[in-house]
Design an enzyme around this catalytic site. Structure first.
Site, PDB file in Angstrom:
ATOM      1  CB  CYS A  37      -0.975   0.091   1.048  1.00 13.04           C
ATOM      2  SG  CYS A  37      -0.153  -0.300   2.737  1.00 13.04           S
TER       3      CYS A  37
ATOM      4  CG  HIS B 217      -0.887   4.122   3.881  1.00 11.13           C
ATOM      5  ND1 HIS B 217      -1.902   4.262   4.894  1.00 11.13           N
ATOM      6  CD2 HIS B 217      -0.631   2.992   3.618  1.00 11.13           C
ATOM      7  CE1 HIS B 217      -1.891   2.964   5.418  1.00 11.13           C
ATOM      8  NE2 HIS B 217      -1.221   2.191   4.660  1.00 11.13           N
TER       9      HIS B 217
END
Length: 325
Positions: free
Chosen positions: A115, A228
């Site tokens: 990710c 993120h």
């Protein structure tokens, strides 16, 4: 042509996001088969105006399936979201905007990346016209959703508990997510690196086809639900111009420049949540080394960092484009 698509882990955070993305992008299918553990098999998930029942995984769960997402199954083309096959030399590890040509051979198994490695690869690849990339230093600030639904529940419990006193530790006794910053994602190895940091190095190198690229990561868990972010220093073989970098990102698919610091406009997890693009900003040249570009990016880890990238892979394998029905 009839097409059956299966999603293994359909009731999880990434699985649920995948269902929404398949619907929003109009992925052509005739049957959506939602698979999960026995514990979740009683649930239904809405898809295109109807409720689709979640089925338990069984021996025949993938019978007749053309494409499986986040699973391995005989007879189906598979996009696997786990880390199991990402470094296998015969299994392509793909970010479609970067190395999507690997899918033209219609491999039976494709690995979906980490990710952080996915958006990092995307933004670095877009800078290839600036010069040869020689070194990357990255500090990632990763949301709690990256650890799953139970971790998100721990964050919420900690936020509530910390309103009137010290935030409680997690149920297993480890440090709280809430009101905290933890430089610890995955297990530590004998050299002091975490598994997450090793993934960022190995997968970014592989997706960029740069096994020689020097990458130094530090992965940090932050008390954010989704999204993120990362602070990046990218070193090149020549001087780099921030304006040229912004122009390169502005023309790159899947990237959006948000870079007006004087107006408090820069990438944040809150802004990127629910968005497909990776947001990049705070772009500047290192004040002591003109060959180093410094920037910050944010990405929805459940979308481009996982589900969206997998669906984009599936679209190319199936020979369809976004919006096709």
């Amino acid at each position: 042509m009839s097409r059956a698509v299966a999603i293994l882990g359909a009731t999880g955070l990434v699985g649920g996001t995948t269902v929404k993305i398949l619907e929003s992008r109009g992925f052509p299918l005739d049957e959506l088969r939602l698979l999960a553990s026995e514990r979740s098999a009683h649930r239904t998930i809405p898809f295109r105006g109807r409720d689709v029942a979640v089925r338990p995984v069984a021996d025949d769960a993938f019978s007749g399936v053309d494409l499986a997402l986040f699973a391995t199954a005989a007879g189906a083309r598979v996009v696997d979201n786990s880390s199991a096959f990402r470094l296998e030399p015969d299994v392509p590890l793909v970010v479609p905007e970067v190395n999507g040509a690997l899918l033209d051979a219609r491999p039976p198994l494709v690995a979906n990346g980490n990710c952080v490695a996915i958006p990092l690869t995307l933004v670095l690849h877009a800078l290839s016209s600036l010069g040869r990339l020689e070194r990357v230093t990255v500090a990632s600030y990763q949301s709690v959703s990256g650890a799953g639904q139970e971790a998100l529940d721990e964050l919420e419990r900690g936020i509530r508990g910390g309103l009137d006193g010290p935030p409680p530790v997690r149920a297993d006794g480890r440090p709280a997510f809430a009101y905290n910053v933890l430089p610890h994602i995955d297990r530590f190895d004998a050299e002091g690196w975490t598994g997450e940091e090793r993934k960022i190095v190995n997968e970014t190198r592989r997706m960029l086809s740069r096994p020689d690229l020097m990458i130094t990561p530090t992965s940090v868990r932050v008390p954010v639900r989704v999204g993120h972010s990362a602070a990046v220093v990218a070193g090149f073989d020549r001087a780099v111009d921030p304006a040229a970098a912004r122009a390169a990102w502005a023309s790159a698919p899947g990237v959006r420049v948000v870079d007006e610091p004087s107006r408090e406009r820069y990438p944040t997890p809150l802004e990127v949540t629910g968005q497909d693009d990776v947001l990049v900003g705070r772009v500047r040249r290192d004040s002591q080394d003109t060959k180093q570009l410094v920037f910050f990016f944010a990405s929805d880890n459940l979308r481009k960092g996982a589900a969206l990238n997998a669906v984009q892979i599936a679209e190319r394998l199936a020979g369809v484009t976004a919006g096709a029905r």
